[in-house]
Design a protein around this motif. Structure first.
Motif, PDB file in Angstrom:
ATOM      1  N   LYS A 269     -44.188   1.600  20.805  1.00 35.08           N
ATOM      2  CA  LYS A 269     -44.316   1.102  19.437  1.00 35.08           C
ATOM      3  C   LYS A 269     -43.586   1.992  18.440  1.00 35.08           C
ATOM      4  O   LYS A 269     -43.411   1.627  17.284  1.00 35.08           O
ATOM      5  CB  LYS A 269     -45.798   1.000  19.061  1.00 35.08           C
ATOM      6  N   VAL A 270     -43.175   3.149  18.920  1.00 37.13           N
ATOM      7  CA  VAL A 270     -42.485   4.122  18.069  1.00 37.13           C
ATOM      8  C   VAL A 270     -40.979   3.913  18.200  1.00 37.13           C
ATOM      9  O   VAL A 270     -40.410   4.100  19.264  1.00 37.13           O
ATOM     10  CB  VAL A 270     -42.855   5.568  18.470  1.00 37.13           C
ATOM     11  N   GLU A 271     -40.353   3.501  17.129  1.00 40.95           N
ATOM     12  CA  GLU A 271     -38.916   3.268  17.160  1.00 40.95           C
ATOM     13  C   GLU A 271     -38.133   4.563  17.008  1.00 40.95           C
ATOM     14  O   GLU A 271     -37.057   4.726  17.568  1.00 40.95           O
ATOM     15  CB  GLU A 271     -38.511   2.282  16.041  1.00 40.95           C
ATOM     16  N   ASN A 276     -41.402   9.779  13.622  1.00 38.88           N
ATOM     17  CA  ASN A 276     -42.812   9.651  13.961  1.00 38.88           C
ATOM     18  C   ASN A 276     -43.523  10.995  13.986  1.00 38.88           C
ATOM     19  O   ASN A 276     -44.661  11.120  13.523  1.00 38.88           O
ATOM     20  CB  ASN A 276     -42.933   8.976  15.324  1.00 38.88           C
ATOM     21  N   ILE A 277     -42.848  12.022  14.512  1.00 39.95           N
ATOM     22  CA  ILE A 277     -43.499  13.325  14.648  1.00 39.95           C
ATOM     23  C   ILE A 277     -43.763  13.963  13.291  1.00 39.95           C
ATOM     24  O   ILE A 277     -44.563  14.898  13.177  1.00 39.95           O
ATOM     25  CB  ILE A 277     -42.649  14.270  15.544  1.00 39.95           C
ATOM     26  N   MET A 278     -43.118  13.423  12.239  1.00 37.88           N
ATOM     27  CA  MET A 278     -43.351  13.942  10.885  1.00 37.88           C
ATOM     28  C   MET A 278     -44.581  13.304  10.222  1.00 37.88           C
ATOM     29  O   MET A 278     -44.988  13.734   9.145  1.00 37.88           O
ATOM     30  CB  MET A 278     -42.117  13.690  10.008  1.00 37.88           C
ATOM     31  N   GLN A 279     -45.156  12.296  10.867  1.00 37.08           N
ATOM     32  CA  GLN A 279     -46.331  11.647  10.293  1.00 37.08           C
ATOM     33  C   GLN A 279     -47.531  12.597  10.309  1.00 37.08           C
ATOM     34  O   GLN A 279     -47.638  13.457  11.184  1.00 37.08           O
ATOM     35  CB  GLN A 279     -46.673  10.379  11.080  1.00 37.08           C
ATOM     36  N   PRO A 280     -48.441  12.427   9.349  1.00 39.00           N
ATOM     37  CA  PRO A 280     -49.609  13.319   9.290  1.00 39.00           C
ATOM     38  C   PRO A 280     -50.425  13.378  10.581  1.00 39.00           C
ATOM     39  O   PRO A 280     -50.965  14.432  10.926  1.00 39.00           O
ATOM     40  CB  PRO A 280     -50.433  12.716   8.147  1.00 39.00           C
ATOM     41  N   TYR A 282     -49.524  13.537  13.519  1.00 36.12           N
ATOM     42  CA  TYR A 282     -48.931  14.470  14.483  1.00 36.12           C
ATOM     43  C   TYR A 282     -48.708  15.861  13.883  1.00 36.12           C
ATOM     44  O   TYR A 282     -47.993  16.675  14.467  1.00 36.12           O
ATOM     45  CB  TYR A 282     -47.604  13.915  15.018  1.00 36.12           C
ATOM     46  N   ARG A 283     -49.305  16.112  12.728  1.00 33.63           N
ATOM     47  CA  ARG A 283     -49.112  17.395  12.050  1.00 33.63           C
ATOM     48  C   ARG A 283     -49.542  18.587  12.922  1.00 33.63           C
ATOM     49  O   ARG A 283     -48.828  19.604  12.969  1.00 33.63           O
ATOM     50  CB  ARG A 283     -49.881  17.396  10.729  1.00 33.63           C
ATOM     51  N   PRO A 284     -50.685  18.510  13.624  1.00 34.60           N
ATOM     52  CA  PRO A 284     -51.063  19.660  14.461  1.00 34.60           C
ATOM     53  C   PRO A 284     -50.016  19.984  15.527  1.00 34.60           C
ATOM     54  O   PRO A 284     -49.635  21.145  15.704  1.00 34.60           O
ATOM     55  CB  PRO A 284     -52.383  19.195  15.106  1.00 34.60           C
ATOM     56  N   GLN A 285     -49.540  18.940  16.234  1.00 35.55           N
ATOM     57  CA  GLN A 285     -48.562  19.167  17.296  1.00 35.55           C
ATOM     58  C   GLN A 285     -47.253  19.710  16.726  1.00 35.55           C
ATOM     59  O   GLN A 285     -46.626  20.604  17.306  1.00 35.55           O
ATOM     60  CB  GLN A 285     -48.293  17.870  18.061  1.00 35.55           C
ATOM     61  N   LEU A 286     -46.815  19.161  15.581  1.00 37.73           N
ATOM     62  CA  LEU A 286     -45.569  19.612  14.974  1.00 37.73           C
ATOM     63  C   LEU A 286     -45.654  21.088  14.601  1.00 37.73           C
ATOM     64  O   LEU A 286     -44.736  21.876  14.896  1.00 37.73           O
ATOM     65  CB  LEU A 286     -45.264  18.771  13.726  1.00 37.73           C
TER      66      LEU A 286
END
Length: 516
Positions: A269-271, A276-280, A282-286
């Motif tokens: 679903k992620v284009e 996508n990794i900049m979305q809130p 995923y903030r911990p992983q980033l």
């Protein structure tokens, strides 16, 4: 059971199956990719301390080192040369750029293709390095080696994290760091031997022998299977199921396979995984994928591993003694990485991070104080044999602490915390940040040593203090948590939990309570 004792109580699932010979063999073979990185780290420092190499490519450094007056004036500055450090650090800029291309290759064509590219390019770079006749060819070959390192460091940790059973994921993933340390040790032994060769061509043998780990990596990649995660991601679910059955040693893989499928559907679903990794959510992983490699380099370890012979020579060790001291630290590195592999899935990641950090701080302060007392600000002085031995003991204590903490965990933790939809991007960020700061510290170390003098060791000790505090408060424990259920750990964390939406937590029992 492959699932083991889950640190998120009731949240992690105990998948069917166990540890098979096949999966151990596959992970060990893949981990040989670490030999590329390790051999290069170990070989470059020894080569740059060889007089025949310096006189051919860096004559100004050679004459400065041989000049008796300059030698007695300031020990801190006798190897200070931006061109010399460029030989070592240019590889890491190439690795940084290559890791972004490797991310796309790894996701679209599979993990093993990236490993194959790594081995082939590193092999070509090794041959060119060994036959280099001028500084331009030398640097070009280093850039090719960097491309190989970038592809290997991007793909191998992800491969290991996806193939390994949850119960021993930490130990198998650390095989990559173990291969790095073995590469460093072998390089030290090679340098010690080739430095004795009469005729001034020993450095060529040292550099060209990097083709051997490249060949091992290439052959391994040809015969390795791809991971079930990658097969599902690329639209081959039946192949993925069969591979999962093979590596788990059981036909009943329905639960684990369903989790892979669910994770893949979310990933599809992620284009744009970079957006996508900049979305809130995923903030911990980033943040972890940025800070862990940043902190790893600011431990100062590559100062020791890149320039160990040069550093020991600066501190008054003789030519042979400096190379042997590098071999000793390399041996400590291997042994203590093995210790980490044995205990990481028992005691967890945080305990090793915290103990290792405290030990590194104490050892760095001890080395800084000894250098300050003997060399002062002027850089004039020398160690007695007894003092030199104590410096070596403290440096070995520092290397040991790194080897069972930030060394292997710096690669393990970022590779296991990201969900599939951002895993390639997360690992690319991890590698690129690691390579960027490896470049900065590699390029700046000899200049920093010249200007900061003994204060350089206090500089790194200060940073280790900062990162140890960060780990204590902001890094959740991830031991024995299935890789596709890692969001449960983040959701339960006192700080990161607010970033994780409820629907991001994969679970089958809504009443389970996660405990970090």
């Amino acid at each position: 059971m492959a699932g083991g004792g889950i640190s998120v109580q009731g949240g992690g699932r105990n998948y069917e199956g166990g540890v098979t010979v096949f999966v151990v063999f596959a992970c060990v073979a893949a981990a040989t990719g670490g030999l590329l990185f390790g051999y290069d780290i170990g070989i470059s420092g020894g080569v740059t301390s060889m007089e025949s190499f310096l006189s051919k490519f860096f004559p100004s450094v050679y004459h400065k080192m041989k000049n008796e007056t300059a030698d007695h004036q300031n020990q801190y500055c006798k190897f200070d040369s931006q061109l010399l450090t460029l030989f070592t650090s240019s590889l890491y800029i190439a690795a940084l750029v290559a890791s972004f291309f490797a991310s796309s290759v790894t996701r679209r064509f599979g993990r093993k293709i990236s490993m194959l590219v790594a081995g082939l390019v590193f092999f070509i770079g090794s041959i060119l390095n060994g036959i280099a006749s001028n500084i331009i060819i030398l640097i070009i070959s280093r850039l090719l080696l960097g491309v190989g390192v970038g592809f290997a460091n991007q793909s191998v940790p992800v491969y290991l994290a996806e193939m390994a059973p949850t119960k021993i994921r930490g130990a198998l993933n650390m095989g990559f760091q173990m291969a790095i340390t073995i590469g460093i040790l072998v390089a030290g032994l090679v340098n010690f031997g080739t430095a004795k060769i009469k005729g001034g061509y020993g450095w060529r043998i040292s550099l060209a022998l990097a083709a051997i780990p490249a060949l091992i990596m290439t052959v391994s990649a040809i015969f390795l299977p791809d991971t079930p995660n990658s097969m599902v991601e690329r639209g081959h679910p039946e192949k993925a199921r069969k591979m999962l059955q093979k590596i788990r040693g059981t036909d009943n893989v329905n639960d684990e396979f369903q989790d892979l499928v669910d994770a893949t559907e979310a990933a599809h679903k992620v284009e744009n995984q970079w957006g996508n990794i900049m979305q809130p959510r995923y903030r911990p992983q980033l943040i972890i994928c940025v800070l862990i490699p940043f902190f790893q380099q600011l431990t100062g370890i590559n100062v020791i591993m890149f320039y160990a012979p040069v550093l020991f020579k600066t501190l008054g060790f003789g030519d042979e003694a400096s190379l042997m001291s590098a071999v000793i630290t390399g041996g400590v590195n291997v042994v203590c990485t093995a210790v980490s592999m044995a205990v990481v899935d028992k005691f967890g990641r945080k305990a090793l991070f915290l103990e290792g950090g405290l030990q590194m701080i104490l050892c760095q302060i001890a080395v800084g104080v000894m250098i300050a007392l003997q060399f002062g600000l002027s850089g004039q002085g020398t160690f007695t044999n007894a003092e030199a031995n104590w410096v070596l003991v403290f440096i070995c204590g520092y290397v040991a602490a790194f080897a069972w903490s930030w060394g292997p965990l710096g690669w393990l933790v970022p590779s296991e915390i990201c969900p599939l939809e951002i895993r390639s991007a997360g690992q690319a960020i991890n590698v690129s940040v690691n390579m960027f700061f490896t470049f900065l510290i590699g390029q700046g170390f000899l200049t920093m040593l010249c200007h900061l003098k003994f204060g350089l060791f206090f500089f790194f000790a200060g940073w280790v203090t900062v990162m140890t505090i960060f780990v204590a408060f902001f890094l959740p424990e991830t031991k024995n948590v299935p890789i596709e259920e890692m969001n449960r750990v983040w959701k339960a964390h006192w700080f990161w939990g607010k970033y994780i939406p409820d629907e991001a937590v994969i679970g089958h029992d809504k009443h389970d309570k996660a405990v970090v």
